[in-house]
Design a protein around this motif. Structure first.
Motif, PDB file in Angstrom:
ATOM      1  N   THR A 251       0.832  -1.202   0.000  1.00 50.86           N
ATOM      2  CA  THR A 251       0.000   0.000   0.000  1.00 50.86           C
ATOM      3  C   THR A 251       0.865   1.250   0.000  1.00 50.86           C
ATOM      4  N   ASP A 252       2.173   1.059   0.030  1.00 52.81           N
ATOM      5  CA  ASP A 252       3.119   2.170   0.004  1.00 52.81           C
ATOM      6  C   ASP A 252       3.382   2.564  -1.450  1.00 52.81           C
ATOM      7  N   LEU A 253       2.981   3.784  -1.818  1.00 56.06           N
ATOM      8  CA  LEU A 253       3.108   4.208  -3.208  1.00 56.06           C
ATOM      9  C   LEU A 253       4.555   4.223  -3.679  1.00 56.06           C
ATOM     10  N   GLU A 254       5.479   4.600  -2.789  1.00 60.31           N
ATOM     11  CA  GLU A 254       6.892   4.623  -3.180  1.00 60.31           C
ATOM     12  C   GLU A 254       7.396   3.220  -3.504  1.00 60.31           C
ATOM     13  N   GLU A 255       6.970   2.221  -2.739  1.00 56.06           N
ATOM     14  CA  GLU A 255       7.375   0.846  -3.026  1.00 56.06           C
ATOM     15  C   GLU A 255       6.798   0.369  -4.352  1.00 56.06           C
ATOM     16  N   LEU A 256       5.581   0.772  -4.652  1.00 59.05           N
ATOM     17  CA  LEU A 256       4.951   0.402  -5.913  1.00 59.05           C
ATOM     18  C   LEU A 256       5.684   1.019  -7.100  1.00 59.05           C
ATOM     19  N   VAL A 257       6.016   2.305  -6.968  1.00 58.65           N
ATOM     20  CA  VAL A 257       6.719   2.996  -8.050  1.00 58.65           C
ATOM     21  C   VAL A 257       8.122   2.430  -8.223  1.00 58.65           C
ATOM     22  N   ALA A 258       8.799   2.148  -7.090  1.00 65.13           N
ATOM     23  CA  ALA A 258      10.145   1.570  -7.165  1.00 65.13           C
ATOM     24  C   ALA A 258      10.106   0.231  -7.888  1.00 65.13           C
ATOM     25  N   ALA A 259       9.129  -0.602  -7.573  1.00 61.79           N
ATOM     26  CA  ALA A 259       9.019  -1.904  -8.229  1.00 61.79           C
ATOM     27  C   ALA A 259       8.790  -1.753  -9.721  1.00 61.79           C
ATOM     28  N   SER A 260       7.969  -0.765 -10.105  1.00 55.92           N
ATOM     29  CA  SER A 260       7.665  -0.555 -11.519  1.00 55.92           C
ATOM     30  C   SER A 260       8.861  -0.016 -12.286  1.00 55.92           C
ATOM     31  N   SER A 261       9.833   0.517 -11.563  1.00 55.66           N
ATOM     32  CA  SER A 261      11.060   1.008 -12.203  1.00 55.66           C
ATOM     33  C   SER A 261      12.160  -0.054 -12.174  1.00 55.66           C
ATOM     34  N   TYR A 262      12.348  -0.696 -11.025  1.00 54.97           N
ATOM     35  CA  TYR A 262      13.407  -1.699 -10.891  1.00 54.97           C
ATOM     36  C   TYR A 262      13.198  -2.898 -11.813  1.00 54.97           C
ATOM     37  N   LEU A 263      11.957  -3.382 -11.908  1.00 55.26           N
ATOM     38  CA  LEU A 263      11.696  -4.602 -12.668  1.00 55.26           C
ATOM     39  C   LEU A 263      12.100  -4.483 -14.137  1.00 55.26           C
ATOM     40  N   PRO A 264      11.659  -3.446 -14.871  1.00 50.91           N
ATOM     41  CA  PRO A 264      12.084  -3.367 -16.273  1.00 50.91           C
ATOM     42  C   PRO A 264      13.569  -3.083 -16.443  1.00 50.91           C
ATOM     43  N   LEU A 265      14.156  -2.317 -15.504  1.00 51.52           N
ATOM     44  CA  LEU A 265      15.571  -1.973 -15.616  1.00 51.52           C
ATOM     45  C   LEU A 265      16.479  -3.163 -15.302  1.00 51.52           C
ATOM     46  N   LEU A 266      16.110  -3.930 -14.270  1.00 49.78           N
ATOM     47  CA  LEU A 266      16.977  -5.003 -13.779  1.00 49.78           C
ATOM     48  C   LEU A 266      16.494  -6.386 -14.203  1.00 49.78           C
ATOM     49  N   GLY A 267      15.190  -6.487 -14.450  1.00 44.52           N
ATOM     50  CA  GLY A 267      14.638  -7.774 -14.835  1.00 44.52           C
ATOM     51  C   GLY A 267      14.147  -8.599 -13.662  1.00 44.52           C
ATOM     52  N   ARG A 268      14.221  -8.066 -12.463  1.00 44.52           N
ATOM     53  CA  ARG A 268      13.763  -8.799 -11.291  1.00 44.52           C
ATOM     54  C   ARG A 268      13.512  -7.829 -10.134  1.00 44.52           C
ATOM     55  N   ILE A 269      12.725  -8.265  -9.185  1.00 49.20           N
ATOM     56  CA  ILE A 269      12.552  -7.543  -7.929  1.00 49.20           C
ATOM     57  C   ILE A 269      12.563  -8.569  -6.811  1.00 49.20           C
ATOM     58  N   GLY A 270      12.764  -8.104  -5.603  1.00 51.76           N
ATOM     59  CA  GLY A 270      12.811  -8.992  -4.441  1.00 51.76           C
ATOM     60  C   GLY A 270      13.388  -8.241  -3.264  1.00 51.76           C
ATOM     61  N   LYS A 271      13.504  -8.916  -2.144  1.00 51.36           N
ATOM     62  CA  LYS A 271      14.021  -8.269  -0.948  1.00 51.36           C
ATOM     63  C   LYS A 271      15.467  -7.824  -1.110  1.00 51.36           C
ATOM     64  N   ASP A 272      16.184  -8.484  -2.036  1.00 46.11           N
ATOM     65  CA  ASP A 272      17.584  -8.133  -2.241  1.00 46.11           C
ATOM     66  C   ASP A 272      17.771  -7.007  -3.243  1.00 46.11           C
TER      67      ASP A 272
END
Length: 349
Positions: A251-272
């Motif tokens: 529900t944290d908008l910053e976490e949502l936006v970060a995920a939407s940026s990290y995933l296409p740039l890096l190809g993955r998301i996760g706790k690491d």
């Protein structure tokens, strides 16, 4: 950087409820009133001479700032003031000279659109010089101003924020194709290179090549490598944040936006996977054998997480291309905030 534009704006909109009403006032580096009161003109002359003698023992370094997408020169005035204050605190025998941000109005970014319908765009092999020539020209206009004020022996530190870091890397590596006297002088006089939240690599696992081949071209050009730049005497410092994670189930908008940026740039998301909310930490560095890595997570003063930028760009404001972006409040911590800046400003050489 084409699809990343939307993620960038969303990231700053996450802080829209905290927007500051006005920008910080600029601070004059020197004014006659800053001289100590003297009983006579002779005393005043002596005071000036003492200051001149003191500064003569320090290495004077001027700064060229390469801005993030849609940011304008006025957005970095506060950063220049903060760098001067940091150097005074650090007392590392460096005197900050002329500071200039690239002469780039936000309207210049429209020129990227010329490449949208091309075959090179679709195949992710955009030519660097042709696509970014307008940015390289802006760098040289500002370098011309610096050398005009400081003289041809000026030492130059190039600071790149976000995309500005890898564009500056391309320029320093000769990809601008510049044959001007200023271009040759800049190549010779650059003594340090600092990047703030810059994605330096385009990994094979990325979901999409957001720069359509531009970053890959810079990354694979030998003259742009950290080894080559360091071999020319340029001290390289790459700064990245590990402050923000990304999570689509949040529900944290910053976490949502970060995920939407990290995933296409890096190809993955996760706790690491962490970063500054836009650029994942894993992409923020050059070869560690030839560059310095500075990882920041939170402000040593407030404990606030370190984010990608300090302003909300306004790409829609095309009537005044030089109007400053919307400043975020001081407690919105970024790479230039007090409590963070000393970690990397000490490497301006």
């Amino acid at each position: 950087f084409f699809p990343a534009m939307a993620a960038l704006l969303l990231a700053f909109l996450a802080a829209s409820a905290l927007l500051a009403a006005g920008a910080l006032p600029g601070v004059s580096a020197f004014s006659p009133s800053s001289l100590p009161l003297a009983a006579s003109s002779a005393d005043a002359i002596e005071a000036i001479a003492e200051r001149t003698s003191s500064s003569a023992t320090k290495k004077r370094v001027s700064i060229l700032l390469c801005p993030a997408q849609f940011c304008v020169p006025d957005d970095y005035d506060v950063l220049f003031d903060s760098i001067r204050e940091a150097e005074n605190r650090l007392d590392n025998d460096i005197e900050i000279g002329t500071c200039k941000a690239c002469d780039l109005p936000r309207t210049e970014w429209i020129k990227v659109a010329r490449q949208l319908p091309t075959k090179a765009f679709l195949e992710a092999r955009l030519p660097v010089q042709k696509t970014l020539g307008w940015y390289f020209d802006a760098m040289e206009r500002s370098l011309t101003d610096i050398f005009a004020e400081e003289g041809p022996d000026a030492n130059i530190c190039v600071i790149g924020h976000s995309i500005g870091g890898w564009v500056a890397r391309a320029y320093l590596g000769g990809m601008s194709g510049s044959s001007t006297a200023i271009g040759r002088l800049a190549q010779e006089k650059c003594t340090s290179f600092v990047t703030l939240g810059t994605p330096h690599t385009s990994p094979e696992g990325a979901l999409v090549d957001q720069t359509r081949g531009l970053l890959k071209a810079v990354e694979t050009t030998p003259s742009c490598s950290a080894e080559n730049l360091a071999g020319r005497g340029i001290e390289i410092t790459c700064v990245g944040s590990s402050g923000l994670g990304g999570n689509f189930i949040s529900t944290d908008l910053e976490e949502l936006v970060a995920a939407s940026s990290y995933l296409p740039l890096l190809g993955r998301i996760g706790k690491d996977v962490t970063g500054d909310g836009i650029v994942p930490l894993d992409l923020a560095f050059l070869d560690e054998n030839h560059s310095r890595r500075v990882v920041v997570e939170s402000c040593s003063i407030t404990g606030g997480k370190v984010r990608h930028a300090h302003v909300l760009p306004t790409p829609w404001n095309l009537l005044d291309g030089y109007a400053g972006s919307i400043a975020l409040p001081e407690d919105f911590i970024w790479y230039g905030s007090e409590g963070i800046i000393d970690d990397w400003a000490q490497h301006i050489q």
